[in-house]
Design an enzyme around this catalytic site. Structure first.
Site, PDB file in Angstrom:
ATOM      1  N   GLY A 134      -1.373  -9.194  12.647  1.00 33.19           N
ATOM      2  CA  GLY A 134      -1.898  -7.851  12.874  1.00 33.19           C
ATOM      3  C   GLY A 134      -2.672  -7.262  11.720  1.00 33.19           C
TER       4      GLY A 134
ATOM      5  N   HIS B  67       0.812  -1.227   0.000  1.00 33.13           N
ATOM      6  CA  HIS B  67       0.000   0.000   0.000  1.00 33.13           C
ATOM      7  C   HIS B  67       0.839   1.269   0.000  1.00 33.13           C
ATOM      8  CE1 HIS B  67      -3.469  -2.563   1.818  1.00 33.13           C
ATOM      9  NE2 HIS B  67      -3.301  -2.756   0.533  1.00 33.13           N
TER      10      HIS B  67
ATOM     11  N   SER C 226      -6.733  -7.314   9.903  1.00 31.00           N
ATOM     12  CA  SER C 226      -8.126  -7.791   9.986  1.00 31.00           C
ATOM     13  C   SER C 226      -8.553  -8.492   8.701  1.00 31.00           C
ATOM     14  CB  SER C 226      -9.052  -6.591  10.258  1.00 31.00           C
ATOM     15  OG  SER C 226      -8.942  -5.672   9.162  1.00 31.00           O
TER      16      SER C 226
HETATM   17  N1  APR Z   1      -0.533  -7.456  17.813  1.00 31.79           N
HETATM   18  C1  APR Z   1      -1.107  -8.125  16.773  1.00 31.79           C
HETATM   19  N2  APR Z   1      -2.274  -7.757  16.195  1.00 31.79           N
HETATM   20  C2  APR Z   1      -2.878  -6.661  16.701  1.00 31.79           C
HETATM   21  C3  APR Z   1      -2.357  -5.907  17.782  1.00 31.79           C
HETATM   22  C4  APR Z   1      -1.134  -6.354  18.341  1.00 31.79           C
HETATM   23  N3  APR Z   1      -0.558  -5.703  19.375  1.00 31.79           N
HETATM   24  N4  APR Z   1      -3.210  -4.869  18.039  1.00 31.79           N
HETATM   25  C5  APR Z   1      -4.229  -4.984  17.147  1.00 31.79           C
HETATM   26  N5  APR Z   1      -4.034  -6.054  16.350  1.00 31.79           N
HETATM   27  C6  APR Z   1      -4.869  -6.537  15.252  1.00 31.79           C
HETATM   28  C7  APR Z   1      -6.345  -6.250  15.355  1.00 31.79           C
HETATM   29  O1  APR Z   1      -6.982  -7.244  16.137  1.00 31.79           O
HETATM   30  C8  APR Z   1      -6.767  -6.309  13.880  1.00 31.79           C
HETATM   31  O2  APR Z   1      -7.064  -7.638  13.504  1.00 31.79           O
HETATM   32  O3  APR Z   1      -4.447  -5.848  14.075  1.00 31.79           O
HETATM   33  C9  APR Z   1      -5.514  -5.845  13.137  1.00 31.79           C
HETATM   34  C10 APR Z   1      -5.644  -4.444  12.581  1.00 31.79           C
HETATM   35  O4  APR Z   1      -6.625  -4.448  11.574  1.00 31.79           O
HETATM   36  P1  APR Z   1      -6.897  -3.098  10.750  1.00 31.79           P
HETATM   37  O5  APR Z   1      -6.971  -1.951  11.703  1.00 31.79           O
HETATM   38  O6  APR Z   1      -8.043  -3.361   9.831  1.00 31.79           O
HETATM   39  O7  APR Z   1      -5.562  -2.878   9.911  1.00 31.79           O
HETATM   40  P2  APR Z   1      -5.130  -3.601   8.572  1.00 31.79           P
HETATM   41  O8  APR Z   1      -5.686  -4.978   8.496  1.00 31.79           O
HETATM   42  O9  APR Z   1      -3.664  -3.442   8.450  1.00 31.79           O
HETATM   43  O10 APR Z   1      -5.849  -2.705   7.436  1.00 31.79           O
HETATM   44  C11 APR Z   1      -5.576  -3.061   6.098  1.00 31.79           C
HETATM   45  O11 APR Z   1      -6.822  -1.119   5.415  1.00 31.79           O
HETATM   46  O12 APR Z   1      -7.341   1.085   5.571  1.00 31.79           O
HETATM   47  C12 APR Z   1      -6.602   0.183   4.867  1.00 31.79           C
HETATM   48  O13 APR Z   1      -4.649   0.661   3.683  1.00 31.79           O
HETATM   49  C13 APR Z   1      -5.133   0.476   4.981  1.00 31.79           C
HETATM   50  O14 APR Z   1      -3.321  -1.115   4.959  1.00 31.79           O
HETATM   51  C14 APR Z   1      -4.557  -0.799   5.576  1.00 31.79           C
HETATM   52  C15 APR Z   1      -5.612  -1.826   5.252  1.00 31.79           C
END
Ligand code: APR
Length: 234
Positions: A172, A106, A174
């Protein structure tokens, strides 16, 4: 002994313990901002100053953040396996931790790109990309971020790497954003899935072995890497 090929798909959660916000969840970034206003090509056309301010603020936080034990554990894993990071994150914490092979899906917040050619990227000195800055070829610079609705240029390479993996780590994320989330379904038969997340995302293992670690990455990964060093499995 053949070195295992480990592909590590990371998301915002691996940087959470470095103090960077995730996107979804109670204090997620998308609770405070509307995606349509800050993370789409239309947002950039309609209000580039607001978009620029959004990324300048995030860039400042990324620069202040430090890699955490999870990032460092993935560097240590390179002693025992061939490790390829495929990250959805735009921070540079994997780089600053010392990982050798990193593929950003990204974009990278420490870089800008030509508004006319996304493959032309330039490092951003300091924490601010100023409005109206142009590249050496005269086109306006924008943040080097893949916005919603834009193609993911590195996806083909990520799929090729995943198809050859002995292990796919999912740390980490979703798994709610595509095409990145589809990588989980590109693994070869028999590839080991390892998911590290305090709240596990929905995954269909489709007959592949899967290990679920319901824990924060900075807590779980160091111990998992130590175990792998001795037993060559997780
Ligand atoms: N260790 C591991 N996982 C964690 C921790 C931690 N300390 N804290 C939170 N999480 C998990 C949450 O439970 C969740 O499943 O990290 C995940 C974060 O999910 P999102 O906030 O949706 O982030 P992400 O999956 O990276 O989003 C993907 O969405 O908005 C777009 O471009 C943006 O790259 C991003 C994409």
């Amino acid at each position: 002994m053949k070195r295992n090929k480990i592909v590590v798909l990371t998301g915002a959660g691996i940087s959470a313990e470095s103090g960077l916000q995730t996107f979804r969840g109670e204090d997620g970034l998308w609770e405070g901002y509307r995606i349509e206003e800050v993370a789409t090509p239309e947002a950039w056309r309609n209000d580039p100053i607001r978009v620029q301010r959004f990324y300048n603020e995030r860039r400042k936080k990324c620069i202040e953040a430090q890699p955490n034990a999870a990032h460092r554990a993935l560097v240590q894993l390179e002693e025992y396996a061939d490790v390829q990071i495929v990250t959805q994150n735009i921070d540079d914490l994997h780089e600053r931790a010392g990982s050798s092979n990193i593929l950003h899906l990204h974009g990278e917040i420490r870089k800008s790109q030509s508004s006319l050619d996304s493959t032309m990227t330039f490092p951003i000195e300091g924490d601010e990309l100023k409005m109206g800055e142009t590249c050496t070829f005269g086109s306006q610079l924008r943040p080097n971020v893949v916005w919603f609705g834009e193609p993911v240029p590195n996806m083909g390479r990520a799929i090729r790497l995943t198809k050859d993996a002995d292990f796919l780590f999912v740390i980490g994320t979703s798994l709610q954003v595509y095409p990145a989330a589809n990588l989980v379904y590109e693994i070869p038969r028999g590839c080991n899935l390892v998911v590290v997340d305090p709240s596990i995302p929905h995954i269909e293992p489709n007959g592949n072995p899967i290990k679920i670690v319901k824990e924060k990455a900075a807590i779980a990964l160091p111990a998992m890497v130590s175990h792998f060093a001795k037993h060559h499995t997780f």
